[in-house]
Scaffold this active site. Structure first.
Site, PDB file in Angstrom:
ATOM      1  N   ALA A  59     -12.617  -7.233  47.545  1.00  0.00           N
ATOM      2  CA  ALA A  59     -11.358  -6.496  47.682  1.00  0.00           C
ATOM      3  C   ALA A  59     -10.933  -5.951  46.325  1.00  0.00           C
ATOM      4  O   ALA A  59     -10.526  -4.792  46.200  1.00  0.00           O
ATOM      5  CB  ALA A  59     -10.278  -7.397  48.262  1.00  0.00           C
ATOM      6  N   ASP A  60     -11.036  -6.762  45.289  1.00  0.00           N
ATOM      7  CA  ASP A  60     -10.724  -6.313  43.934  1.00  0.00           C
ATOM      8  C   ASP A  60     -11.737  -5.273  43.461  1.00  0.00           C
ATOM      9  O   ASP A  60     -11.367  -4.231  42.918  1.00  0.00           O
ATOM     10  CB  ASP A  60     -10.743  -7.504  42.977  1.00  0.00           C
ATOM     11  CG  ASP A  60      -9.512  -8.369  43.095  1.00  0.00           C
ATOM     12  OD1 ASP A  60      -8.553  -8.125  42.345  1.00  0.00           O
ATOM     13  OD2 ASP A  60      -9.502  -9.288  43.925  1.00  0.00           O
ATOM     14  N   ILE A  61     -13.014  -5.575  43.636  1.00  0.00           N
ATOM     15  CA  ILE A  61     -14.048  -4.668  43.141  1.00  0.00           C
ATOM     16  C   ILE A  61     -13.980  -3.329  43.863  1.00  0.00           C
ATOM     17  O   ILE A  61     -14.096  -2.259  43.252  1.00  0.00           O
ATOM     18  CB  ILE A  61     -15.430  -5.324  43.286  1.00  0.00           C
ATOM     19  CG1 ILE A  61     -15.552  -6.505  42.301  1.00  0.00           C
ATOM     20  CG2 ILE A  61     -16.549  -4.314  43.044  1.00  0.00           C
ATOM     21  CD1 ILE A  61     -16.794  -7.342  42.487  1.00  0.00           C
ATOM     22  N   GLY A  73     -11.046  -1.428  42.636  1.00  0.00           N
ATOM     23  CA  GLY A  73     -11.339  -0.961  41.288  1.00  0.00           C
ATOM     24  C   GLY A  73     -12.222   0.271  41.288  1.00  0.00           C
ATOM     25  O   GLY A  73     -12.052   1.185  40.468  1.00  0.00           O
TER      26      GLY A  73
END
Length: 407
Positions: A178-180, A183
């Site tokens: 989710a973060d990657i 990003g």
């Protein structure tokens, strides 16, 4: 940056001359700004004097004395410590932002406005600024103020509903996708905004990227399957909802992954297992039949693969021209000659660790290659250097230090 054409030299990079002010921490923002740094931007990482980015303290494991988590996403940056809880610290930040091309932040929604560091305020001094805000749920909507972590976003965005074994518990993907993913979307959006700025007289703009939106977008064909049928897809382990066989099979000593992704591969697959009889079996004649009769096919194939070692199964598939692989761990990944040939393992010199191994950049350019030119910075390693570059004299810097504004 300018829109003028140029003839790049071999040591130039796509984003040379671009300044990125990185007011983010943990993963989504640092992953975004690392990509910009890999592309040649000068990334100035703004950190709290009392410990810096939280991931500096996320250990074990450590790489030397540094958090392995922190170093994985903070190369090609310079670190400046700055106390944004103080008005003097915020004024220094405004000075930095006034000359930056890009600003990336992932504070809680509303915090930058509370500090007077929001886009509306900063664009008054720098109308060309591309300002990217990252958050869990986005800057509007009924849940905008909720705290967010990757596992929550994988759950709320649908990823965990389709990940794990059939009839088993939901499983998070092993890295914080989710973060990657957010990003990566942020990097794309920033580059698009920079291009738009360079091609016209529009100046900069505000970008809002959320982890939840990124996960929903990543549902792609799973979302489309739901829209088409009205039935939410469930967990299938490694299997594919519309292709069969396309999954992992257990061998005598591990697992082999097979991708029979087209009709011409099915006969080859059957011959590789010495099961030519399956080719003309009406239950499995075409892919739609194999999907419909998946449970029967799986039982047959489970029994077949259980006779072979992983190496034997892979060899049989490759000899027949069927895409297959064993499931590699990290040691095997970085021993892979293809990974090495693509420079996906690189080293950088670190002041306390020495030679540090890192995963390389997957972006390969014919004229302006990416490069790892800076080690993940020590906390505040470049504070004085950066402030001098922005016009602060030694006396002023010493005064800021004495008052704990920068250290």
């Amino acid at each position: 940056m300018t829109g003028e054409a140029r003839n790049p030299s071999s040591d130039e990079q796509p984003l040379d001359g671009l300044t990125v002010l990185d007011a983010s921490r943990v993963l989504v923002g640092p992953f975004c700004t690392m990509q910009l740094g890999d592309l040649g931007a000068d990334v100035i990482k703004v950190e709290r004097p009392d410990g810096g980015d939280q991931t500096r303290g996320w250990h074990p494991p450590t790489y030397g004395e540094e958090s392995a988590y922190y170093v994985s996403i903070n190369r090609n940056k310079r670190s400046v410590t700055l106390n944004l809880a103080s008005e003097d610290g915020r004024e220094v930040f405004r000075d930095l932002a006034s000359e930056a091309d890009v600003l990336v932040e992932n504070f809680r929604v509303g915090k930058m406005e509370e500090w007077g560091l929001d886009y509306s305020t900063l664009k008054e001094r720098n109308p060309d600024l591309v300002y990217c805000s990252l958050s869990g749920y986005g800057e509007w909507g009924p849940q905008k103020d909720r705290p967010a972590y990757d596992i929550m976003m994988q759950a709320e965005g649908g990823m965990m509903s389709i990940t794990g074994e059939e009839n088993g518990p939901p499983v998070r993907v092993g890295v914080a996708i989710a973060d990657i993913g957010a990003g990566m979307y942020a990097t794309q959006a920033i580059l698009a905004a920079l291009l738009y700025r360079e091609l016209g007289d529009s100046g900069g703009q505000k970008i809002d990227v959320s982890l939840l939106d990124g996960q929903v977008a990543w549902m792609s064909y799973m979302a489309s399957n739901y829209f088409a049928t009205g039935d939410p897809p469930g967990r299938m382990g490694s299997k594919h909802p519309t292709i069969a066989p396309y999954q992992a099979f257990e061998t005598t000593d591990g697992y082999v992954v097979v991708a029979t992704a087209s009709e011409n591969l099915w006969p080859k697959f059957c011959r590789a297992l010495d099961r030519e009889d399956l080719i003309d079996d009406e239950r499995f004649a075409v892919n739609a039949d194999r999907v419909e009769n998946r449970s029967e096919l799986d039982q047959i194939l489970d029994d077949e693969f259980a006779q072979y070692s992983t190496a034997e199964a892979v060899a049989r598939m490759e000899e027949a021209g069927v895409p297959a692989s064993r499931v590699r761990d990290m040691e095997e990944v970085f021993d892979n000659p293809q990974v090495r040939a693509r420079n996906m393992q690189q080293t950088v010199e670190h002041p306390t660790i020495g030679q540090m191994k890192m995963a390389g950049s997957p972006m390969h350019f014919s004229q302006t290659p990416t490069a790892i030119e800076r080690h993940p910075p020590l906390l505040g390693e470049h504070t004085e250097e950066i402030l001098h570059e922005f016009g602060y004299d030694s006396e002023t810097i010493a005064n800021l230090d004495d008052r704990d504004i920068i250290g």
